[in-house]
Design an enzyme around this catalytic site. Sequence first.
Site, PDB file in Angstrom:
ATOM      1  N   LYS A 197       0.846  -1.206   0.000  1.00 21.70           N
ATOM      2  CA  LYS A 197       0.000   0.000   0.000  1.00 21.70           C
ATOM      3  C   LYS A 197       0.877   1.249   0.000  1.00 21.70           C
ATOM      4  O   LYS A 197       1.895   1.304   0.713  1.00 21.70           O
ATOM      5  CB  LYS A 197      -0.908  -0.031   1.240  1.00 21.70           C
TER       6      LYS A 197
ATOM      7  N   SER B 280      -9.932  -0.543   6.942  1.00 21.26           N
ATOM      8  CA  SER B 280      -9.342  -0.443   5.598  1.00 21.26           C
ATOM      9  C   SER B 280      -8.611  -1.665   5.067  1.00 21.26           C
ATOM     10  O   SER B 280      -8.273  -1.703   3.893  1.00 21.26           O
ATOM     11  CB  SER B 280      -8.398   0.758   5.531  1.00 21.26           C
TER      12      SER B 280
ATOM     13  N   SER C  98      -9.860   1.719   2.634  1.00 24.30           N
ATOM     14  CA  SER C  98      -8.956   2.449   1.769  1.00 24.30           C
ATOM     15  C   SER C  98      -7.919   1.590   1.055  1.00 24.30           C
ATOM     16  O   SER C  98      -7.344   2.042   0.066  1.00 24.30           O
ATOM     17  CB  SER C  98      -8.249   3.538   2.583  1.00 24.30           C
TER      18      SER C  98
HETATM   19  N1  GLN Z   1     -13.265   4.075   5.842  1.00 27.54           N
HETATM   20  C1  GLN Z   1     -12.733   4.569   7.076  1.00 27.54           C
HETATM   21  C2  GLN Z   1     -12.333   6.007   6.908  1.00 27.54           C
HETATM   22  O1  GLN Z   1     -12.648   6.554   5.927  1.00 27.54           O
HETATM   23  C3  GLN Z   1     -11.561   3.729   7.525  1.00 27.54           C
HETATM   24  C4  GLN Z   1     -10.339   4.007   6.757  1.00 27.54           C
HETATM   25  C5  GLN Z   1      -9.152   3.226   7.249  1.00 27.54           C
HETATM   26  O2  GLN Z   1      -9.272   2.235   7.962  1.00 27.54           O
HETATM   27  N2  GLN Z   1      -7.986   3.737   6.912  1.00 27.54           N
HETATM   28  O3  GLN Z   1     -11.735   6.599   7.742  1.00 27.54           O
END
Ligand code: GLN
Length: 473
Positions: free
Chosen positions: A65, A164, A140
């Site tokens: 990532k 995420s 994400s």
């Molecule tokens: N979807 C969540 C957010 O927008 C979690 C994102 C994540 O775990 N980095 O913050």
Amino acid sequence: MLRDRKVSAREVATAFLDRAESTRELYGAYLHIDREWTLSQADAAQAKLDNGTAGPLTGVPVAIKDNISTAGQPTTCASKILDGYIPPYDATSMAKLKEAGLVAVGKTNLDEFAMGASNENSSAFPAKNPWDISRVPGGSSGGSAAAVAGRTAPVSLGSDTGGSIRQPAALCGIVGFKPTYGRVSRYGLVAFGSSLDQIGPMAHTVSDAALLAQAISGYDDRDATSLQMPSIDASRVQEGSIKGKRIAVPKELFAQGAEPGVLEAVHRAMDQLRAAGVEFVEVSVPEIELGVTTYYIIAPAEASSNLARFDGIRYGPRMEATGHVGTVAATRGQLFGHEVKARIMIGTYVLSAGYYDAFYLRAQQLRGKMAAHLDEVLQGCDAIIGPTSPVVAFPLGGLSQDPMAMKLVDYCTIPANMGGFPAISMPCGLSEGLPVGLQLMGRVTEDEALLQLAWQVEQALGPQAQPNLGLTQ
Ligand code: GLN
């Protein structure tokens, strides 16, 4: 095959690089690929295979990532504000992968600074779901999920602040594991919500995820929140049976606008597990219903502080304007995306004098209560079960105009981050032809027990449907 010299590390790396490159537009999974970088790691892996110092994953390709620092390779977090930034050092997780002889295929797409649940907040382009490229892969870590589901890398690394790793794994029909907070070093992970962030593996099977977790975990004195524990031990994951296990079912995880097809798939899986000897215990943890609210105070608060460092002076491009303040304002105003700016503003607001007690402090108190209640449930059970995501992969653009709906997608995953619990998502059937994820949450620091249970569940559920990628084998 690598260990038996049937293929060389270079051949394996080349095959995956070719596929990653030929599907680059189709899946949008990669932001950066550098063949020379990948092949030089393959050569280092081959040397380990040749001189007898190879480990279980030596020569195995892995997608990374793009919020995990890689020495000499771009690390942009899919943000314009880090365009062209090349870290001078490897994140601890990346350094450990190299040590173990894994071979990085490239840096994967994500929502800008890991803020989002669909990958559509990437400043580059959205990643797509290999099951259906008109749909999102989740986020994400959407690029890392699409990379594995699309067979451009056998495993990948993601990061998980509120879901995420697990949510994109669920939407792409693969396994995603968020270890206990502190078991994998955050050194070199670009910080979003430091008290929630955790790096973890994405893979096709629980055993692959466990091996990758073993490779990246362990105490690191460069991360002040690192746990003084040995690496996650993957050696006993493939043992035992599900028979006689007690698993808690909080009713709150099965509500709040979940799609009927998702609930049906999870219930079907639970029926299979019950038939294999699992005892399900119904519980109620009302704090779960306030998880999203709590998270969207704490995570933006931490983000507003963490992202203060991106000022156009220390990293990345600079928008020149009059004076220091003008330059910083122009750079941040023009180069951060909409979602990131919204969160910095919310985070700054909830930390301001007068609002701190009303919002931030109360969110922290709620977080503590939620964690304590989940822990109490886990003391009497082997795990907590539920859906990973209330929805299957949605069409690109389907939720991007509805920020509230987008945030509710993390309803089931946020509780694990609140208490630092290890949690894993694994495929459990389809709804309308798209994969559904089953989530198991375990006791803090007992990652090995959770992985073993997940492996047993995987055995009991049997083989899962695969996407049609048009591949011949
Ligand atoms: N979807 C969540 C957010 O927008 C979690 C994102 C994540 O775990 N980095 O913050």
